[in-house]
Design a protein around this motif. Structure first.
Motif, PDB file in Angstrom:
ATOM      1  N   TYR A 155     -25.493  10.376 -32.204  1.00 54.86           N
ATOM      2  CA  TYR A 155     -26.282   9.330 -32.843  1.00 54.86           C
ATOM      3  C   TYR A 155     -27.723   9.808 -33.017  1.00 54.86           C
ATOM      4  CZ  TYR A 155     -22.208   6.675 -31.277  1.00 54.86           C
ATOM      5  OH  TYR A 155     -20.922   6.255 -31.050  1.00 54.86           O
ATOM      6  N   LYS A 208     -28.611   0.974 -40.063  1.00 52.37           N
ATOM      7  CA  LYS A 208     -28.924   2.146 -39.249  1.00 52.37           C
ATOM      8  C   LYS A 208     -29.963   1.751 -38.213  1.00 52.37           C
ATOM      9  CE  LYS A 208     -30.251   7.006 -39.413  1.00 52.37           C
ATOM     10  NZ  LYS A 208     -30.601   8.163 -40.264  1.00 52.37           N
ATOM     11  N   PHE A 261     -23.323   4.092 -39.815  1.00 54.07           N
ATOM     12  CA  PHE A 261     -24.711   3.849 -40.217  1.00 54.07           C
ATOM     13  C   PHE A 261     -24.863   3.617 -41.721  1.00 54.07           C
ATOM     14  CE2 PHE A 261     -26.246   6.479 -36.324  1.00 54.07           C
ATOM     15  CZ  PHE A 261     -25.961   5.394 -35.503  1.00 54.07           C
TER      16      PHE A 261
END
Length: 433
Positions: free
Chosen positions: A369, A186, A181
């Motif tokens: 995540y 991101k 990210f």
């Protein structure tokens, strides 16, 4: 002159992949199903274990690169990151896992895996996609192809993730630590699916909030002092300690954890001793520990260590060795995203084919995540036909679960449903402006 320009424009439209004539996801999937099934068979026949997904990773990377994605290979191990930019807008991450399991397939299918590997101890085991990752990969290849062909239907950035080592809950961590990210955009949203053995093919299930559990593995080596079985008074018996510990561990959930908090402590393996009349020096236990909240997770692990040390003290034995590993946090589906996409699922497959499901104590490192600040949703994809489920029920049997050597999906209907729901979800999250 106008007629010439019209002809040129017509030819351009006909051959431009980004503005291909509109075709529904369902019609496109039907027209392309044969090639996707061929890919599925190939992936199923050639499974690779966690951290060994070299050829699988290459195959998926090649598939995405072929249709126009900018692909980064061998990211965080054998991970794949594919980016397709299509104007200003949100970034949506779609993820598949790549790895298989050390399971010898027993389905009897024509396309069954015959792959075998040698374990560290010299024993051999088969390798099988017993958790449906071959369906997940094929599904995301189909989604990727459609969205690359119909770029006029969406706007923003697509980020496809081929993640290794999900079964060892290490792949997501490795990719994040490699800068997933920071080196790439991101995501504003993250989406994944997982096959379900107990939901009929053609249906999907979803849940807002906690969906999958915190999971930790614990290895305990109970120590003693060996000797002859006829003279136990001269020894410190590690097997007696281990037996006592197995029972003591059960009181953690039943007597220390609040009854409304889900928690599981399972001793999955216990090994000690070599012969009938020998008391050995140690006994080894392997545990899986599961919960939802971070506080209960910490409580369980601290209690396991306390119980293990207390048993050793009561037997005047050396302190045990404890190793905590392969941990992953619980998976929390973003409430707003779950509500938004559940409506998309209903529009795609009909209200009768969308159900709210209960949380389970399985684990998925897709959760990481979400912990990194991305609103995520993992939904469940039915994979066994209603006919087969009915047959199991009539026979008084439960269908083979994921990780079973006998599990297999009814792949055509499963893929149709997965591609349609995930593609339409992506289109919803990446609207044209």
């Amino acid at each position: 002159m106008k007629s010439i320009l019209l002809i040129i424009a017509t030819v351009f439209v006909a051959f431009s992949p980004s503005i291909a004539p509109a075709q529904s996801v369902e019609d496109w999937t039907e027209a392309n199903l044969d090639s996707l099934v061929k890919l599925y068979f190939d992936l199923h026949r050639n499974p690779e274990l966690s951290y060994q997904e070299k050829e699988t990773s290459k195959r998926i990377a090649d598939e995405w690169e072929r249709v126009g994605y900018k692909v980064t290979r061998n990211f965080g191990g054998f991970g794949v990151v594919a980016i397709l930019e299509n104007g200003p807008g949100p970034t949506v991450m779609l993820r598949t896992d790549l790895d298989a399991l050390p399971v010898t397939e027993a389905t009897g299918l024509e396309y069954a895996s015959t792959v075998k590997v040698t374990n560290e101890d010299g024993s051999k085991t088969g390798v099988m996609h017993a958790c449906g990752h071959d369906i997940h990969m094929t599904n995301l290849v189909g989604v990727a192809r459609y969205l690359a062909a119909y770029r006029d239907r969406w706007q923003g950035t697509l980020m496809l993730i081929g993640q290794p080592a999900e079964e060892r809950v290490g792949g997501a961590k490795a990719m994040l630590e490699d800068g997933l990210f920071t080196k790439f955009p991101k995501p504003d949203f993250g989406l994944a699916l997982h096959v379900a053995h107990d939901i009929p093919a053609g249906k999907v299930g979803y849940r807002a909030g906690y969906s999958l559990a915190n999971v930790d593995s614990v290895d305990i080596t109970v120590k003693g002092r060996g000797g002859h079985g006829s003279a136990p008074h001269t020894t410190v018996d590690p097997i007696v300690q281990a037996a006592e510990l197995v029972v003591a561990l059960q009181s953690i959930v039943s007597r220390e954890v609040k009854p409304l908090e889900p928690a599981v402590i399972t001793v999955g393996s216990i090994h000690g001793g070599t012969k009938h009349n020998i008391i050995g020096d140690e006994c080894k236990l392997q545990l899986t520990v599961r919960s939802y909240s971070a506080d209960v997770r910490t409580q369980l692990l601290e209690a396991i260590e306390r119980k293990a040390k207390a048993v050793a003290i009561s037997h005047r034995a050396p302190a045990p060795d404890l190793k905590f590993s392969e941990g992953t946090p619980s998976l929390y589906n973003d409430d707003e995203l779950a509500g938004r996409l559940s409506s998309v699922f209903v529009q795609t497959v009909g209200e009768a084919n969308v159900e709210q499901v209960e949380p389970v104590m399985g684990a998925e490192d897709f959760s990481l995540y979400g912990k990194a600040g991305v609103p995520i949703l993992m939904y469940r994809l039915g994979s066994v036909s209603q006919r087969r489920l009915d047959q199991f029920k009539m026979a008084g049997q439960t269908p083979p679960s994921l990780h079973s050597a006998a599990y297999y999906p009814d792949f055509e209907l499963t893929l149709r449903t997965g591609i349609a729901t995930m593609t339409n979800a992506a289109l919803n999250l990446l609207p044209r402006r």
